[in-house]
Design an enzyme around this catalytic site. Structure first.
Site, PDB file in Angstrom:
ATOM      1  CG  HIS A 105      -2.055  -0.982   1.049  1.00  0.00           C
ATOM      2  ND1 HIS A 105      -2.576  -1.705   2.082  1.00  0.00           N
ATOM      3  CD2 HIS A 105      -2.745  -1.356  -0.071  1.00  0.00           C
ATOM      4  CE1 HIS A 105      -3.559  -2.486   1.612  1.00  0.00           C
ATOM      5  NE2 HIS A 105      -3.663  -2.296   0.312  1.00  0.00           N
ATOM      6  CD  GLU A 113      -0.780   0.567   4.396  1.00  0.00           C
ATOM      7  OE1 GLU A 113      -0.066  -0.448   4.472  1.00  0.00           O
ATOM      8  OE2 GLU A 113      -2.011   0.522   4.199  1.00  0.00           O
ATOM      9  CG  HIS A 171      -0.284  -3.948   5.172  1.00  0.00           C
ATOM     10  ND1 HIS A 171      -1.088  -3.510   4.155  1.00  0.00           N
ATOM     11  CD2 HIS A 171       0.154  -5.168   4.804  1.00  0.00           C
ATOM     12  CE1 HIS A 171      -1.142  -4.433   3.206  1.00  0.00           C
ATOM     13  NE2 HIS A 171      -0.391  -5.454   3.571  1.00  0.00           N
ATOM     14  CD  GLU A 188      -2.656  -3.077   9.058  1.00  0.00           C
ATOM     15  OE1 GLU A 188      -2.364  -1.877   9.214  1.00  0.00           O
ATOM     16  OE2 GLU A 188      -3.197  -3.527   8.036  1.00  0.00           O
TER      17      GLU A 188
HETATM   18  O1  0X9 Z   1      -6.933  -3.917   4.087  1.00  0.00           O
HETATM   19  C1  0X9 Z   1      -5.779  -4.368   4.002  1.00  0.00           C
HETATM   20  O2  0X9 Z   1      -5.311  -4.778   2.952  1.00  0.00           O
HETATM   21  C2  0X9 Z   1      -4.891  -4.378   5.243  1.00  0.00           C
HETATM   22  N1  0X9 Z   1      -5.136  -3.256   6.076  1.00  0.00           N
HETATM   23  S1  0X9 Z   1      -4.647  -1.774   5.599  1.00  0.00           S
HETATM   24  O3  0X9 Z   1      -5.185  -0.801   6.536  1.00  0.00           O
HETATM   25  N2  0X9 Z   1      -3.079  -1.701   5.719  1.00  0.00           N
HETATM   26  O4  0X9 Z   1      -5.047  -1.556   4.258  1.00  0.00           O
HETATM   27  C3  0X9 Z   1      -5.172  -5.657   6.002  1.00  0.00           C
HETATM   28  C4  0X9 Z   1      -4.564  -6.801   5.349  1.00  0.00           C
HETATM   29  C5  0X9 Z   1      -5.067  -8.066   5.865  1.00  0.00           C
HETATM   30  N3  0X9 Z   1      -4.510  -9.105   5.140  1.00  0.00           N
HETATM   31  C6  0X9 Z   1      -4.968  -9.544   3.941  1.00  0.00           C
HETATM   32  N4  0X9 Z   1      -6.034  -9.034   3.383  1.00  0.00           N
HETATM   33  N5  0X9 Z   1      -4.315 -10.500   3.371  1.00  0.00           N
HETATM   34 ZN    ZN Z   2      -1.999  -1.689   4.016  1.00  0.00          ZN
END
Ligand code: 0X9
Ligand code: ZN
Length: 415
Positions: A177, A180, A302, A378
């Protein structure tokens, strides 16, 4: 007078490669408390797909950044839904301009500053030259705009008498992302720790694994956050209707498109792409990962929920070695408290602690490659911001988190 005025305009707005850096003047940042279903109704009511509304949340909290013109309708909507709001920042542009002021370029790479993609890649190149016996540059794939997904392999030679069957691989993916920023920053911090730390346990950690560390697996998106839009999250591919980017953590070919995924190419945050692996970044990276023998750990960085996640992200069912994942994860979080005194939440599945989300890298690696030890961290922060002068704190914490993972896995006989 005219010249002074033009100079003033140019000095407050960065025109980089034809892009104007979006200033987010007057955007407000709120925490929303109350029933998440009601929150969802408010978001739906405002129905914005662009950066005028940036919303994210977990099972029990929700935050939003809002453009000035949406604030009064937002206030009416939350009142109607019986939700409470707390203002976390009155003008998001102040955070962004503070970050910009701090950024110094053409100085030696350090960890009190955030760097754009070329500088990170330069650091990787220079590190490879300085530690040529231990490291090699690795290319994990490519991007829509033609960049490489560049990483560093650290694989120190065996000492005499040690077995030479190949070390377990520890893979770190950061920056999927774009906004981040702390994730790439701690990835390079950690590389530096592995190579330079005089702490015996960090040197031991370095020698235990064949490391593959990719600080920025979404290089186009990351660059875009430096030249145009601090809150950009997606890739930069162009859809048929002209809208840009897909969420690279919704684009992997496992349960693609099911949860927390948008099918609207103009969705600012979670467009899952036109099909699984529509994005060259995820497609090429998946192929690189598939080619790794002996992959033991796949870890993704993340921000900013301060949380440790285990697979799967779109189901509350637990994987067969869930208990192992949790006990190793807990060791990591124990070690993390050595630095910060405060502990991450989790470990747990995203579905139980954050929200259900499909098409993420972690789930694909676990399901398709059956990699046993797969985690998403995270990291800390607030509205994707973390002060540059304090990157080292999270860098130290992540070093301990990785050490805890390794020690936990070793205790359970994984290597
Ligand atoms: O939404 C996401 O992709 C992640 N949170 S964020 O706030 N950094 O965007 C969570 C990722 C959880 N893991 C997967 N979806 N594999
Ligand atoms: Zn993320």
């Amino acid at each position: 007078m005219y010249i002074v005025f033009v100079y003033y305009l140019v000095s407050i707005t960065c025109y980089c490669q034809g892009e104007v850096y979006k200033d987010y003047k007057g955007y407000k940042y709120f925490e929303i408390g109350g029933n998440q279903k009601n929150v969802e109704r408010v978001i739906k009511h405002l129905s914005k797909n662009d950066e005028s509304l940036i919303h994210w949340g977990s099972v029990n909290s929700s935050q939003i950044i809002l453009a000035p013109h949406l604030i009064s309708v937002f206030k009416d909507a939350v009142a109607k839904e019986n939700l409470q709001t707390v203002i976390l920042h009155n003008d998001v542009s102040e955070i962004i301009s503070m970050e910009k002021d701090k950024s110094r370029h053409n100085t030696k790479f350090s960890w009190d500053n955030y760097y754009d993609i070329n500088e990170i890649y330069k650091y990787l190149n220079e590190t490879r030259t300085s530690y040529s016996k231990w490291t090699e540059l690795i290319i994990g794939g490519e991007s829509y705009e033609g960049r490489k997904i560049l990483g560093l392999r650290i694989n120190t030679p065996y000492e005499q008498g040690q077995r030479e069957t190949g070390k377990p691989v520890f893979f770190i993916e950061a920056g999927i992302h774009a906004r981040e920023w702390i994730a790439p920053a701690v990835a390079t911090y950690f590389i530096n720790q592995l190579l330079t730390s005089d702490k015996p346990d960090v040197a031991r950690l370095r020698d235990q694994f064949d490391w593959r560390i990719f600080p920025t697996v979404n290089p186009d998106g990351y660059h875009y956050t430096h030249i145009a839009d601090r809150f950009w999250r997606k890739t930069r591919s162009k859809s048929n209707n002209g809208c840009r980017g897909a969420d690279p953590n919704r684009n992997w070919n496992y349960n693609w498109g099911q949860h927390s995924s948008s099918d609207n190419p103009c969705d600012y945050q979670t467009y899952a792409g036109s099909e699984p692996f529509s994005e060259v970044e995820t497609r090429t990276l998946a192929s690189y990962i598939s080619g790794i023998d002996n992959l033991l750990f796949y870890v993704s960085f993340h921000s900013f929920a301060t949380l440790l996640l285990v697979p799967y992200s779109d189901s509350t069912e637990h994987v067969d070695n869930y208990d192992e994942l949790v006990s190793i994860g807990q060791k990591a979080l124990d070690y993390g408290t050595r630095v910060n005194k405060e502990r991450y939440d989790g470990p747990g599945t995203a579905a139980e602690t954050l929200y259900k989300a499909s098409g993420g890298s972690m789930d694909w690696v676990r399901y398709k490659l059956n990699t046993r030890l797969v985690y998403t961290f995270e990291l800390r922060g607030s509205s994707f911001h973390w002060p540059a002068s304090r990157i080292w704190e999270q860098g130290e914490e992540v070093t301990q988190l990785m050490l805890g993972l390794a020690d936990g896995a070793q205790e359970l006989g994984f290597f």
